[in-house]
Write a protein that holds these residues in place. Structure first.
Motif, PDB file in Angstrom:
ATOM      1  N   GLY A 138      47.799  36.959  27.520  1.00  0.00           N
ATOM      2  CA  GLY A 138      47.467  37.757  26.349  1.00  0.00           C
ATOM      3  C   GLY A 138      47.549  39.237  26.634  1.00  0.00           C
ATOM      4  N   ASP A 139      46.451  39.955  26.417  1.00  0.00           N
ATOM      5  CA  ASP A 139      46.437  41.402  26.538  1.00  0.00           C
ATOM      6  C   ASP A 139      46.007  41.887  27.917  1.00  0.00           C
ATOM      7  OD1 ASP A 139      47.176  41.492  23.899  1.00  0.00           O
ATOM      8  OD2 ASP A 139      45.134  41.779  23.147  1.00  0.00           O
ATOM      9  N   THR A 140      45.825  40.977  28.870  1.00  0.00           N
ATOM     10  CA  THR A 140      45.254  41.365  30.161  1.00  0.00           C
ATOM     11  C   THR A 140      46.145  40.960  31.320  1.00  0.00           C
ATOM     12  OG1 THR A 140      43.048  41.015  29.212  1.00  0.00           O
ATOM     13  CG2 THR A 140      43.172  41.284  31.585  1.00  0.00           C
ATOM     14  N   TYR A 141      46.215  41.852  32.301  1.00  0.00           N
ATOM     15  CA  TYR A 141      46.966  41.655  33.538  1.00  0.00           C
ATOM     16  C   TYR A 141      45.951  41.590  34.675  1.00  0.00           C
ATOM     17  CZ  TYR A 141      50.260  42.935  37.321  1.00  0.00           C
ATOM     18  OH  TYR A 141      51.001  42.981  38.463  1.00  0.00           O
ATOM     19  N   TYR A 142      45.980  40.495  35.447  1.00  0.00           N
ATOM     20  CA  TYR A 142      45.030  40.312  36.539  1.00  0.00           C
ATOM     21  C   TYR A 142      45.754  40.334  37.886  1.00  0.00           C
ATOM     22  CZ  TYR A 142      41.933  38.376  32.894  1.00  0.00           C
ATOM     23  OH  TYR A 142      41.177  38.180  31.761  1.00  0.00           O
ATOM     24  N   THR A 143      45.161  41.008  38.857  1.00  0.00           N
ATOM     25  CA  THR A 143      45.576  40.908  40.246  1.00  0.00           C
ATOM     26  C   THR A 143      44.383  40.403  41.040  1.00  0.00           C
ATOM     27  OG1 THR A 143      47.147  42.736  40.026  1.00  0.00           O
ATOM     28  CG2 THR A 143      46.492  42.117  42.250  1.00  0.00           C
ATOM     29  N   ILE A 144      44.540  39.246  41.700  1.00  0.00           N
ATOM     30  CA  ILE A 144      43.416  38.572  42.339  1.00  0.00           C
ATOM     31  C   ILE A 144      43.654  38.460  43.829  1.00  0.00           C
ATOM     32  CG2 ILE A 144      42.029  36.454  42.397  1.00  0.00           C
ATOM     33  CD1 ILE A 144      42.998  35.932  39.508  1.00  0.00           C
ATOM     34  N   ASN A 145      42.694  38.939  44.604  1.00  0.00           N
ATOM     35  CA  ASN A 145      42.690  38.780  46.054  1.00  0.00           C
ATOM     36  C   ASN A 145      41.893  37.512  46.354  1.00  0.00           C
ATOM     37  OD1 ASN A 145      41.842  38.843  48.799  1.00  0.00           O
ATOM     38  ND2 ASN A 145      42.148  41.062  48.886  1.00  0.00           N
ATOM     39  N   GLN A 146      42.596  36.438  46.693  1.00  0.00           N
ATOM     40  CA  GLN A 146      41.916  35.163  46.893  1.00  0.00           C
ATOM     41  C   GLN A 146      41.068  35.140  48.161  1.00  0.00           C
ATOM     42  OE1 GLN A 146      45.511  32.464  46.191  1.00  0.00           O
ATOM     43  NE2 GLN A 146      43.885  31.355  45.136  1.00  0.00           N
ATOM     44  N   MET A 147      41.402  35.951  49.136  1.00  0.00           N
ATOM     45  CA  MET A 147      40.646  35.952  50.372  1.00  0.00           C
ATOM     46  C   MET A 147      39.244  36.540  50.160  1.00  0.00           C
ATOM     47  SD  MET A 147      41.941  37.263  54.118  1.00  0.00           S
ATOM     48  CE  MET A 147      43.308  36.084  54.056  1.00  0.00           C
ATOM     49  N   GLU A 148      39.167  37.567  49.314  1.00  0.00           N
ATOM     50  CA  GLU A 148      37.888  38.216  49.045  1.00  0.00           C
ATOM     51  C   GLU A 148      37.281  37.770  47.718  1.00  0.00           C
ATOM     52  OE1 GLU A 148      38.326  42.405  49.400  1.00  0.00           O
ATOM     53  OE2 GLU A 148      39.125  42.326  51.441  1.00  0.00           O
ATOM     54  N   ALA A 185      38.989  40.562  41.775  1.00  0.00           N
ATOM     55  CA  ALA A 185      40.128  40.731  40.886  1.00  0.00           C
ATOM     56  C   ALA A 185      40.046  42.063  40.160  1.00  0.00           C
ATOM     57  CB  ALA A 185      40.190  39.591  39.876  1.00  0.00           C
ATOM     58  N   LEU A 186      41.221  42.604  39.834  1.00  0.00           N
ATOM     59  CA  LEU A 186      41.335  43.767  38.975  1.00  0.00           C
ATOM     60  C   LEU A 186      41.984  43.312  37.674  1.00  0.00           C
ATOM     61  CD1 LEU A 186      41.192  46.839  38.445  1.00  0.00           C
ATOM     62  CD2 LEU A 186      43.473  47.016  39.464  1.00  0.00           C
ATOM     63  N   ALA A 187      41.297  43.543  36.555  1.00  0.00           N
ATOM     64  CA  ALA A 187      41.812  43.177  35.235  1.00  0.00           C
ATOM     65  C   ALA A 187      42.171  44.450  34.488  1.00  0.00           C
ATOM     66  CB  ALA A 187      40.784  42.368  34.465  1.00  0.00           C
ATOM     67  N   VAL A 188      43.435  44.583  34.110  1.00  0.00           N
ATOM     68  CA  VAL A 188      43.921  45.791  33.455  1.00  0.00           C
ATOM     69  C   VAL A 188      44.477  45.436  32.085  1.00  0.00           C
ATOM     70  CG1 VAL A 188      45.507  47.748  33.590  1.00  0.00           C
ATOM     71  CG2 VAL A 188      44.474  46.827  35.679  1.00  0.00           C
ATOM     72  N   GLU A 189      44.101  46.211  31.105  1.00  0.00           N
ATOM     73  CA  GLU A 189      44.657  46.048  29.767  1.00  0.00           C
ATOM     74  C   GLU A 189      46.157  46.327  29.797  1.00  0.00           C
ATOM     75  OE1 GLU A 189      43.846  47.911  25.315  1.00  0.00           O
ATOM     76  OE2 GLU A 189      43.548  49.153  27.093  1.00  0.00           O
ATOM     77  N   ARG A 190      46.946  45.449  29.200  1.00  0.00           N
ATOM     78  CA  ARG A 190      48.399  45.644  29.185  1.00  0.00           C
ATOM     79  C   ARG A 190      48.784  46.744  28.214  1.00  0.00           C
ATOM     80  NH1 ARG A 190      51.446  40.598  27.732  1.00  0.00           N
ATOM     81  NH2 ARG A 190      53.172  41.589  28.834  1.00  0.00           N
ATOM     82  N   SER A 191      49.870  47.428  28.531  1.00  0.00           N
ATOM     83  CA  SER A 191      50.328  48.514  27.671  1.00  0.00           C
ATOM     84  C   SER A 191      50.905  47.956  26.373  1.00  0.00           C
ATOM     85  CB  SER A 191      51.407  49.329  28.384  1.00  0.00           C
ATOM     86  OG  SER A 191      52.607  48.565  28.510  1.00  0.00           O
ATOM     87  N   PRO A 192      50.873  48.733  25.295  1.00  0.00           N
ATOM     88  CA  PRO A 192      51.474  48.289  24.029  1.00  0.00           C
ATOM     89  C   PRO A 192      52.953  47.928  24.187  1.00  0.00           C
ATOM     90  CG  PRO A 192      50.086  50.196  23.663  1.00  0.00           C
ATOM     91  CD  PRO A 192      50.189  50.026  25.155  1.00  0.00           C
ATOM     92  N   LEU A 230      34.925  34.645  40.304  1.00  0.00           N
ATOM     93  CA  LEU A 230      35.583  35.888  40.699  1.00  0.00           C
ATOM     94  C   LEU A 230      34.716  37.095  40.344  1.00  0.00           C
ATOM     95  CD1 LEU A 230      39.255  35.310  39.477  1.00  0.00           C
ATOM     96  CD2 LEU A 230      38.499  35.454  41.859  1.00  0.00           C
ATOM     97  N   THR A 231      34.756  38.097  41.201  1.00  0.00           N
ATOM     98  CA  THR A 231      34.175  39.390  40.872  1.00  0.00           C
ATOM     99  C   THR A 231      35.291  40.240  40.267  1.00  0.00           C
ATOM    100  OG1 THR A 231      32.576  39.256  42.679  1.00  0.00           O
ATOM    101  CG2 THR A 231      33.024  41.445  41.758  1.00  0.00           C
ATOM    102  N   ILE A 232      35.188  40.533  38.977  1.00  0.00           N
ATOM    103  CA  ILE A 232      36.296  41.169  38.261  1.00  0.00           C
ATOM    104  C   ILE A 232      35.930  42.600  37.873  1.00  0.00           C
ATOM    105  CG2 ILE A 232      37.802  41.052  36.244  1.00  0.00           C
ATOM    106  CD1 ILE A 232      37.363  38.063  36.155  1.00  0.00           C
ATOM    107  N   ARG A 233      36.792  43.534  38.257  1.00  0.00           N
ATOM    108  CA  ARG A 233      36.687  44.920  37.809  1.00  0.00           C
ATOM    109  C   ARG A 233      37.674  45.110  36.665  1.00  0.00           C
ATOM    110  NH1 ARG A 233      38.904  50.295  40.996  1.00  0.00           N
ATOM    111  NH2 ARG A 233      38.194  51.847  39.462  1.00  0.00           N
TER     112      ARG A 233
END
Length: 217
Positions: free
Chosen positions: A77-87, A90-97, A197-200
């Motif tokens: 959807g509107d979100t892009y996630y980068t997840i570090n599975q070792m730690e 995750a960083l969740a970033v709103e996708r650009s229009p 997950l701990t998500i920022r």
């Protein structure tokens, strides 16, 4: 030794979905989400990176290992996630229009090198057999360098080999897509972050501002 990572391979059960020269391409309803899978192999400056790629409609997932750390990338959807599975962070970033708008015009959210090359003025230069698969070869040359794409001639024109020569550095990078599968069942949950997950979270403007401030921002 020159590797041939683009060689197609699939189990007998899934062979009907693997794009080999003998595979038959049936017309499908283009409006219904389809499950795609491929594995990418990138070779540049003596290093190799292997990534597993899945897509279903606009949803996307990539699993790779970077410097020994398993990284999962999700687009849902509107979100892009980068997840570090070792730690388990995750960083969740709103996708650009613009990124969201591009979803509607793409058959899948990865392996679009051929479409990009054609938009840049690329032309078909020959037909060539690669590891037993007949391909069409497309190329564009400009001030930046030269980019070449080998795409399957039968069925959908998915890329199986990409080469990028950078004129400034003199380096040629190689990318291969192997084990293409199409119309495989993938649950929507596969493209979503999991519990624990701990998500920022960041908006798109916050992310672009942080990137402009450099590392550590």
């Amino acid at each position: 030794h020159t590797m041939k990572p683009w060689e197609m391979a699939a189990s007998r059960k899934s062979m009907k979905n693997c794009f080999s020269p003998s595979a038959q391409w049936a017309a499908e309803d283009q409006n219904s989400p389809k499950g795609w899978y491929a594995m990418s192999v990138i070779q540049a400056t003596g290093r190799m990176t292997v990534t597993h790629l899945w897509a279903k409609g606009h949803r996307f997932r990539a699993d790779s290992v970077i410097r020994g750390v398993p990284i999962v990338t999700l687009v849902d959807g509107d979100t892009y996630y980068t997840i570090n599975q070792m730690e388990n962070v995750a960083l969740a970033v709103e996708r650009s229009p613009q990124a969201r708008a591009e979803d509607a015009g793409r058959s899948r959210p990865f392996a679009n090198e051929l479409e990009t090359l054609i938009e840049q003025g690329g032309e078909k230069i020959r037909v060539q057999s690669v590891a037993g698969a007949m391909t069409t070869v497309w190329r564009v040359t400009d001030d930046a360098g030269q980019r070449t794409v080998w795409a399957l001639a039968a069925g959908p024109a998915v890329p199986i080999r990409v080469e990028n020569f950078d004129r400034k550095s003199g380096v040629t990078g190689q990318l291969a897509y192997v084990n293409w599968l199409y119309d495989i069942p993938i649950p929507d949950e596969f493209f979503q972050p999991w519990e624990g997950l701990t998500i920022r979270r960041m908006t798109y403007s916050q992310y672009t501002k942080a990137r402009g401030q450099g590392p550590g921002s």
